[in-house]
Design an enzyme around this catalytic site. Structure first.
Site, PDB file in Angstrom:
ATOM      1  CD  GLU A 143      -8.881   4.455  -1.527  1.00 35.96           C
ATOM      2  OE1 GLU A 143      -9.775   4.197  -0.719  1.00 35.96           O
ATOM      3  OE2 GLU A 143      -8.129   5.442  -1.383  1.00 35.96           O
ATOM      4  CG  HIS A 175      -9.193  -1.355   4.497  1.00 32.04           C
ATOM      5  ND1 HIS A 175      -9.125  -1.351   3.126  1.00 32.04           N
ATOM      6  CD2 HIS A 175      -8.539  -0.244   4.897  1.00 32.04           C
ATOM      7  CE1 HIS A 175      -8.460  -0.292   2.721  1.00 32.04           C
ATOM      8  NE2 HIS A 175      -8.084   0.394   3.784  1.00 32.04           N
ATOM      9  CG  ASP A 176     -11.427   2.091   3.541  1.00 34.16           C
ATOM     10  OD1 ASP A 176     -11.007   2.117   4.712  1.00 34.16           O
ATOM     11  OD2 ASP A 176     -10.715   2.364   2.561  1.00 34.16           O
ATOM     12  CG  ASP A 198      -2.240   0.548   1.049  1.00 32.22           C
ATOM     13  OD1 ASP A 198      -2.320   1.642   0.477  1.00 32.22           O
ATOM     14  OD2 ASP A 198      -3.231  -0.082   1.460  1.00 32.22           O
ATOM     15  CG  ASP A 210      -4.613   5.723   0.928  1.00 29.66           C
ATOM     16  OD1 ASP A 210      -5.511   4.902   1.173  1.00 29.66           O
ATOM     17  OD2 ASP A 210      -4.548   6.852   1.469  1.00 29.66           O
TER      18      ASP A 210
HETATM   19  C1  NOJ Z   1      -8.256   5.090   1.990  1.00 25.13           C
HETATM   20  C2  NOJ Z   1      -7.891   3.969   2.906  1.00 25.13           C
HETATM   21  O1  NOJ Z   1      -8.318   2.755   2.356  1.00 25.13           O
HETATM   22  C3  NOJ Z   1      -8.517   4.290   4.234  1.00 25.13           C
HETATM   23  O2  NOJ Z   1      -8.488   3.188   5.106  1.00 25.13           O
HETATM   24  C4  NOJ Z   1      -7.826   5.491   4.799  1.00 25.13           C
HETATM   25  O3  NOJ Z   1      -8.440   5.869   5.999  1.00 25.13           O
HETATM   26  C5  NOJ Z   1      -7.869   6.661   3.814  1.00 25.13           C
HETATM   27  N1  NOJ Z   1      -7.617   6.298   2.459  1.00 25.13           N
HETATM   28  C6  NOJ Z   1      -6.862   7.709   4.195  1.00 25.13           C
HETATM   29  O4  NOJ Z   1      -5.570   7.235   3.935  1.00 25.13           O
END
Ligand code: NOJ
Length: 531
Positions: A265, A326-327, A100, A202
């Protein structure tokens, strides 16, 4: 002509949230030695690559997405030596490791930011986004943090605000500054040299913000339950045209190494998402496609999504699909355990690279976390709306032992109560388990290129059944998915249906002769090998 495909096109990706995968030292948090211990399992599952959420030194304000050193490993997870061991152990099993990369922001404790905030004259001042107050005082404009509140934080010592798209502990880097660009490309090279197969980047859409700092306009469709961030349309803070120039530079770094992958992402509508393929060779190989997470679970809506995505892809654009991460709430919690099996068949038979979130393969669901145990800063900043991401981040369920075999200590998040039945050891013994289904799907996909790289053709929607054809070098498959709990009959229009069942989500119809029409049980998906 024999077409060849890269591993990141024909293979599948397994996403590990390292805090929750396997704890080797009893501190309640997963680590690299734990991942190494469980690598045989990952290999057995049949995936090709592992993407690991951040493992770098971090004060953990956002659980590793606030990096204080980009070229080291957080002691909680191990050491650089452990990382090298992981890469070697993965390569021995022909598995790739994807890291990541968090370029949009650092931790506020990163030495770059510590220097930057030390004075307006500091050489690194311009590495971050500093701004004077608005003429009448207060933040420079109306920009909001994704995690709640203003995106501007006042710095008393130097009398300016700094910008943070996420937490105030995560100041945004200034990607217009060539020094920042070079420093971050060096970070990429550091890990590429160490053998990583690529990066998931990210917050890519947020990398560049409007130079004129224009206010974001109000969102006319705003619903308060979405959280305050959505009250504005982030048109001046996300998806700015210049982001693609940065992506092209990252791609040049990636392409100076053989067979590496750049994944972005990107939470964006399809027409904007596909822009991130760039012109050939300048964009992401895989701009993450989250639309299965965002689209209602309905045969017509999903069919329309697939068609829209396939139609929007540029000629050089390789598709990809993500079911959970995970989000966001896990698939089993979004559609229920029975339909999660159908969703697995969808994910693993669509054209393009699938990403599997750890635990989805055993049917893990979200775990409701009592407020006093909440960890996620988003939950703490904006409580009560269910925005917190702890429920989908709970520890992997390995066996029936204490803490599901995840840790000998106290787990950082509670385990799902149902782990004595939903766990790897139990499901490995059960030929009809979710795990058995995932493995069969992955193996079938490996054995039959039609299911990974083959062409995709919709075969219509009838009632709640979504159907499509996959074909490669004379091998043809029909995939028919019943997205409802009720039995459905399905006869594909304009297609002679004749073949044998290759795999049912119930794992019980293999070899059954199929002709003319199909009867699908409630919650059944079926792959038919056509004659
Ligand atoms: C996306 C990530 O997947 C998330 O978990 C994170 O909180 C935010 N970007 C900020 O980095």
């Amino acid at each position: 002509m024999i077409e060849t495909y890269f591993w990141w096109q024909s293979g599948s990706i397994y996403h590990i949230y390292p805090r929750s995968f396997m704890d080797s030292n009893g501190d309640g948090v997963g680590d690299l030695a734990g991942i190494i211990e469980r690598l045989d399992y990952v290999d057995w599952l049949g995936v090709d690559a592992v993407w690991i959420s951040p493992i770098f030194p971090s004060p953990m304000a956002d659980f590793g997405y606030d990096v204080s050193d980009y070229t080291a490993i957080h002691p909680l997870f191990g050491s650089l030596h452990d990382f090298d061991r992981l890469v070697a152990a993965a390569h021995k099993r022909r598995l790739k490791i994807i890291l990541d990369f968090v370029p949009n922001h650092t931790s506020q404790l990163h030495p770059w930011f510590v220097e930057s905030r030390s004075s307006c004259a500091n050489a690194r001042r311009n590495w971050y986004i500093w701004c004077d107050p608005a003429p009448g005082g207060g933040p420079p404009n109306n920009w909001l943090s994704v995690f709640g509140g203003s995106a501007w934080e006042w710095d008393e010592a130097t009398g300016q605000y700094y910008y943070h798209a996420y937490l105030k502990e995560q100041p945004d880097l200034n990607w217009r500054n060539p020094e920042v660009q070079e420093a971050m490309f060096d970070v990429m090279r550091f890990w590429l040299e160490r053998g990583v197969a690529g990066f998931r980047v990210d917050a890519l859409r947020q990398l560049i913000k409007d130079e004129q700092l224009r206010d974001n306009p109000p969102n006319p469709a705003y619903r308060p339950d979405q959280g305050p961030y959505h009250s504005l349309l982030p048109i001046y803070t996300t998806d700015r045209p210049e982001v693609l120039e940065i992506v092209a530079m990252m791609r040049r770094v990636i392409d100076s190494y053989a067979e590496r992958v750049l994944i972005g992402e990107l939470y964006l509508p399809i027409e904007r998402l596909v822009a991130y393929y760039g012109s050939d060779g300048t964009g992401c190989h895989l701009p993450f496609n989250f639309h299965l997470i965002l689209t209602p679970w309905d045969a017509r809506r999903i069919a329309a999504l697939i068609d829209a995505y396939e139609a929007a892809l540029p000629a050089h654009g390789w598709p990809n699909w993500v079911l959970s991460n995970h989000d966001n709430p896990r698939i089993a919690s979004r559609v229920g355990p029975a339909q999660a099996r159908v969703a697995a068949m969808l994910l693993l038979t669509l054209r393009g690279t699938p990403t599997i979130y750890y635990g989805d393969e055993i049917g893990m669901h979200d775990v409701s976390i009592p407020p006093e145990l909440a960890q996620d800063p988003w939950e703490k900043n904006v409580p009560g709306l269910g925005l917190g991401r702890d429920p989908e981040r709970t520890p992997m369920q390995w066996d029936t032992g204490p803490n599901a075999g995840f840790t000998a200590g106290t787990p950082w998040l509670p385990l799902a109560a149902g782990y004595p039945t939903v766990n790897v050891a139990t499901e490995r013994e059960d030929p009809t388990s979710m795990l058995a289904l995932y493995r069969r799907l992955i193996m079938l996909r490996r054995a039959e290129p039609a299911l990974s790289v083959g062409s995709y053709r919709p075969a219509g929607v009838s009632g709640d059944v979504l159907a499509y054809l996959r074909e490669h070098e004379g091998r043809r498959f029909l995939v028919a998915l019943n997205l409802s709990h009720a039995p459905q009959q399905f006869a594909p229009g304009g297609l002679r249906l004749h073949g044998r069942a290759a795999l049912s989500t119930f794992l019980d119809r293999e070899g059954e002769h199929v002709s003319d029409s199909l009867v699908l049980r409630g919650d059944e998906g079926l792959i038919v090998a056509l004659d």
